[in-house]
Write a protein that holds these residues in place. Sequence first.
Motif, PDB file in Angstrom:
ATOM      1  N   LEU A  35       0.797  -1.222   0.000  1.00  0.00           N
ATOM      2  CA  LEU A  35       0.000   0.000   0.000  1.00  0.00           C
ATOM      3  C   LEU A  35       0.833   1.277   0.000  1.00  0.00           C
ATOM      4  CD1 LEU A  35      -2.617  -1.221   2.613  1.00  0.00           C
ATOM      5  CD2 LEU A  35      -2.823  -1.230   0.124  1.00  0.00           C
ATOM      6  N   HIS A  36       2.090   1.187   0.424  1.00  0.00           N
ATOM      7  CA  HIS A  36       2.938   2.377   0.454  1.00  0.00           C
ATOM      8  C   HIS A  36       4.404   1.956   0.368  1.00  0.00           C
ATOM      9  CE1 HIS A  36       3.694   6.614   1.318  1.00  0.00           C
ATOM     10  NE2 HIS A  36       4.716   6.202   2.032  1.00  0.00           N
ATOM     11  N   VAL A  37       5.168   2.701  -0.406  1.00  0.00           N
ATOM     12  CA  VAL A  37       6.607   2.454  -0.542  1.00  0.00           C
ATOM     13  C   VAL A  37       7.316   3.799  -0.474  1.00  0.00           C
ATOM     14  CG1 VAL A  37       8.429   1.598  -2.059  1.00  0.00           C
ATOM     15  CG2 VAL A  37       6.240   0.425  -1.991  1.00  0.00           C
ATOM     16  N   GLN A  38       8.444   3.829   0.241  1.00  0.00           N
ATOM     17  CA  GLN A  38       9.186   5.080   0.338  1.00  0.00           C
ATOM     18  C   GLN A  38      10.682   4.801   0.435  1.00  0.00           C
ATOM     19  OE1 GLN A  38       8.227   7.625   3.668  1.00  0.00           O
ATOM     20  NE2 GLN A  38       8.678   9.424   2.439  1.00  0.00           N
ATOM     21  N   PHE A  39      11.463   5.558  -0.330  1.00  0.00           N
ATOM     22  CA  PHE A  39      12.918   5.483  -0.252  1.00  0.00           C
ATOM     23  C   PHE A  39      13.403   6.272   0.951  1.00  0.00           C
ATOM     24  CE2 PHE A  39      12.571   4.232  -4.650  1.00  0.00           C
ATOM     25  CZ  PHE A  39      13.651   3.374  -4.825  1.00  0.00           C
ATOM     26  N   SER A  40      14.505   5.822   1.543  1.00  0.00           N
ATOM     27  CA  SER A  40      15.123   6.564   2.641  1.00  0.00           C
ATOM     28  C   SER A  40      15.766   7.825   2.080  1.00  0.00           C
ATOM     29  CB  SER A  40      16.172   5.687   3.336  1.00  0.00           C
ATOM     30  OG  SER A  40      17.224   5.367   2.443  1.00  0.00           O
ATOM     31  N   GLY A  43      18.720   7.226   0.029  1.00  0.00           N
ATOM     32  CA  GLY A  43      18.499   6.410  -1.159  1.00  0.00           C
ATOM     33  C   GLY A  43      19.009   4.991  -1.065  1.00  0.00           C
ATOM     34  N   LYS A  44      19.472   4.571   0.104  1.00  0.00           N
ATOM     35  CA  LYS A  44      20.053   3.237   0.247  1.00  0.00           C
ATOM     36  C   LYS A  44      19.045   2.173   0.658  1.00  0.00           C
ATOM     37  CE  LYS A  44      24.626   4.994   1.414  1.00  0.00           C
ATOM     38  NZ  LYS A  44      25.682   5.032   2.426  1.00  0.00           N
ATOM     39  N   LYS A  45      17.924   2.584   1.218  1.00  0.00           N
ATOM     40  CA  LYS A  45      16.930   1.628   1.702  1.00  0.00           C
ATOM     41  C   LYS A  45      15.554   1.973   1.137  1.00  0.00           C
ATOM     42  CE  LYS A  45      19.311   1.110   6.102  1.00  0.00           C
ATOM     43  NZ  LYS A  45      19.246   1.413   7.525  1.00  0.00           N
ATOM     44  N   VAL A  46      14.698   0.961   1.105  1.00  0.00           N
ATOM     45  CA  VAL A  46      13.304   1.133   0.729  1.00  0.00           C
ATOM     46  C   VAL A  46      12.470   0.510   1.838  1.00  0.00           C
ATOM     47  CG1 VAL A  46      11.504   0.528  -0.941  1.00  0.00           C
ATOM     48  CG2 VAL A  46      13.814   1.007  -1.730  1.00  0.00           C
ATOM     49  N   ALA A  47      11.407   1.185   2.234  1.00  0.00           N
ATOM     50  CA  ALA A  47      10.465   0.632   3.203  1.00  0.00           C
ATOM     51  C   ALA A  47       9.137   0.431   2.486  1.00  0.00           C
ATOM     52  CB  ALA A  47      10.287   1.570   4.391  1.00  0.00           C
ATOM     53  N   SER A  48       8.505  -0.707   2.731  1.00  0.00           N
ATOM     54  CA  SER A  48       7.197  -0.975   2.132  1.00  0.00           C
ATOM     55  C   SER A  48       6.229  -1.378   3.229  1.00  0.00           C
ATOM     56  CB  SER A  48       7.311  -2.074   1.073  1.00  0.00           C
ATOM     57  OG  SER A  48       7.809  -3.275   1.639  1.00  0.00           O
ATOM     58  N   GLY A  49       5.026  -0.858   3.136  1.00  0.00           N
ATOM     59  CA  GLY A  49       3.967  -1.194   4.084  1.00  0.00           C
ATOM     60  C   GLY A  49       2.826  -1.832   3.328  1.00  0.00           C
TER      61      GLY A  49
END
Length: 87
Positions: A35-40, A43-49
Amino acid sequence: TEQTLTLTYEPLAVFRVRRVSRCAETLPGHSDAVLHVQFSPDGKKVASGGGDATVRLWDALANIPQKTYSGHKHHVLCLSWSPDARM
C-alpha cells in the motif's frame, strides 16, 4: 494607448522518457497488497507497508530484504523516515 504583444507558444520536451511497459524488478515478501513504498533520504533503503500489517525494509541497491516489522493491528498505509535515514 495600449500596445499588444503577440506571444507564440511551442511545447518543448526537456526530457525524452521512454514508457515502461513491463515490471523491471519485484520485491517478494508481503502476503497482501503493498500500500505504500518510500525510499530513505540517503536512497540506500526502501520501506514498504502492506495490507498484511507488516513493514519491510529492503536494501535498495541489492534488492535484498533486511528486516520485517510485524505486530500492527491494521493495514500499513503510510511510512516516514527520519532525516538521518532511520525509520
